[in-house]
Motif scaffolding. Structure first.
Motif, PDB file in Angstrom:
ATOM      1  N   ASN A  32       0.826  -1.216   0.000  1.00  0.00           N
ATOM      2  CA  ASN A  32       0.000   0.000   0.000  1.00  0.00           C
ATOM      3  C   ASN A  32       0.860   1.267   0.000  1.00  0.00           C
TER       4      ASN A  32
ATOM      5  N   ASN B 207      -7.606   5.244  -5.665  1.00  0.00           N
ATOM      6  CA  ASN B 207      -7.275   3.866  -6.023  1.00  0.00           C
ATOM      7  C   ASN B 207      -8.458   2.929  -5.842  1.00  0.00           C
TER       8      ASN B 207
ATOM      9  N   LYS C  48      -4.463  -3.208  -8.850  1.00  0.00           N
ATOM     10  CA  LYS C  48      -5.366  -2.074  -8.627  1.00  0.00           C
ATOM     11  C   LYS C  48      -5.345  -1.153  -9.830  1.00  0.00           C
TER      12      LYS C  48
HETATM   13  C1  NAG Z   1      -7.299   2.349  -1.721  1.00  0.00           C
HETATM   14  O1  NAG Z   1      -6.281   1.612  -1.085  1.00  0.00           O
HETATM   15  C2  NAG Z   1      -6.345   1.608   0.329  1.00  0.00           C
HETATM   16  C3  NAG Z   1      -5.143   0.881   0.846  1.00  0.00           C
HETATM   17  O2  NAG Z   1      -4.602   0.046  -0.088  1.00  0.00           O
HETATM   18  C4  NAG Z   1      -7.634   0.964   0.784  1.00  0.00           C
HETATM   19  O3  NAG Z   1      -7.730   1.013   2.185  1.00  0.00           O
HETATM   20  C5  NAG Z   1      -8.811   1.692   0.150  1.00  0.00           C
HETATM   21  O4  NAG Z   1     -10.007   1.011   0.471  1.00  0.00           O
HETATM   22  C6  NAG Z   1      -8.661   1.748  -1.359  1.00  0.00           C
HETATM   23  N1  NAG Z   1      -9.726   2.533  -1.958  1.00  0.00           N
HETATM   24  C7  NAG Z   1     -10.794   1.982  -2.533  1.00  0.00           C
HETATM   25  C8  NAG Z   1     -11.787   2.902  -3.121  1.00  0.00           C
HETATM   26  O5  NAG Z   1     -10.959   0.774  -2.596  1.00  0.00           O
END
Ligand code: NAG
Ligand code: NAG
Ligand code: NAG
Length: 306
Positions: A63, A87, A99
């Protein structure tokens, strides 16, 4: 005359400013990869070209990959630019997951909405993560982006399912101005030319495939495939297209094939949107008036009949 010249330059500069939207399959982008000096430098330059960049194949279990990249962008541009990201969660059918990540200039655009497409029938290996962004254009105030990285094994089905995602997004947000983009694998061994022409996104009216068939989006000299695509829908959106291309970063940054492959085996694809309708339109009355005023001053001996 000095004042008028300045006026003309300001006017032309205003005309020249375009908004660039990009998609890049960054080939298994991990923290270990992005922290390599040369990869980092190249990637920062590639992302910095774009007002919105959609990265694919971000394989980020730590992450931290994107925050590292953002930190480097901030270091490079200090306070002259602002970057943010959006993301998706990790997507994939097996333990291998990736992702979608939007990196965007938050001083020029904002996220209005986003959602993860609900892939009830499991049609996609990595279902689109759809987002709507504002545009700094008087003609079009926002655009919907629908990214897709297909699996090479199922390109035709996924690209037809992408049409359903397009319909879903247009209904949800009442917007016809949509850009579908990413590594579609829409060429060579993954999709025969004959099948390409039968896709819904080709047979239905209103879609403009901005990255033309035959344009090479791959780094290797031994391959020539148009895998990566940008497809625009909506009269306003299509009307703003200035240029669209695969960015040959090895050539621009003078990298050997091997050095380039450390970054990716794909080129980024990019589309530039004008703030006003593009040059298909005749010049505005204001432009003609300004030119007719300025030409005799700037070029006193020039005459259209001489
Ligand atoms: C984006 O990434 C973070 C950590 O990897 C995660 O907690 C978050 O849910 C993600 N955003 C979406 C919209 O899924
Ligand atoms: C990264 O984010 C995901 C989603 O939020 C989470 O499940 C995972 O544990 C996080 N990984 C690390 C190393 O923090
Ligand atoms: C790739 O093939 C197309 C024809 O399909 C050709 O026009 C183009 O020049 C080729 N590009 C490269 C880099 O070889």
């Amino acid at each position: 005359m000095h004042g008028l010249t300045t006026l003309l330059l300001v006017f032309l500069a205003g005309q020249a400013e375009a908004f660039r939207i990009c998609a890049f399959n960054a080939h298994r982008l991990t923290l270990a990869k992005v922290t390599k000096e040369q990869v980092k430098n190249t990637l920062v330059q590639i992302v910095a070209r774009c007002d919105i960049m959609v990265l694919q194949e971000v394989v980020d279990t730590s992450n931290k990959t994107i925050s590292f990249l953002l930190q480097e962008l901030k270091r490079k541009f200090d306070s002259s630019r602002c970057y943010s990201f959006l993301n998706s969660s990790q997507l994939g059918r097996s333990t291998y997951k990736e992702k979608y990540v939007y990196i965007y200039r938050s001083d020029k655009t904002q996220v209005l909405n986003f959602y993860q497409y609900e892939d009830k029938d499991d049609l996609f290996a990595r279902e689109p993560f759809v987002a709507q962004f504002t545009l700094p254009s008087k003609i079009l105030s926002s655009v919907v982006l629908v990214p897709l990285h297909t699996t090479p094994k199922d390109v035709e089905n996924e690209l037809n399912a992408l049409h359903a995602v397009f319909l879903d997004a247009t209904r949800r947000w009442q917007s016809k101005d949509v850009i579908l983009l990413g590594d579609f694998n829409a060429d060579c061994g993954s999709l025969a030319k004959k099948r390409l022409s039968t896709l819904l996104l080709r047979t239905e009216e209103g879609f403009r495939w901005a990255i033309a068939d035959g344009e090479d989006t791959t780094v290797r000299a031994s391959t020539n495939c148009t895998y990566d695509r940008i497809v625009l829908h909506g009269e306003a959106c299509r009307g703003l297209v200035r240029t669209a291309l695969a960015f040959n970063f090895p050539q621009s940054f003078q990298l050997s094939e091997e050095e380039a492959l450390d970054v990716s085996d794909h080129y980024p694809v990019e589309v530039e949107l004008d703030q006003a309708p593009n040059s298909m339109q005749p010049p505005s009355l204001a432009t003609l008036l300004l030119l007719s005023l300025l030409l005799p001053i700037l070029a006193p001996h020039w005459s259209p009949v001489a």
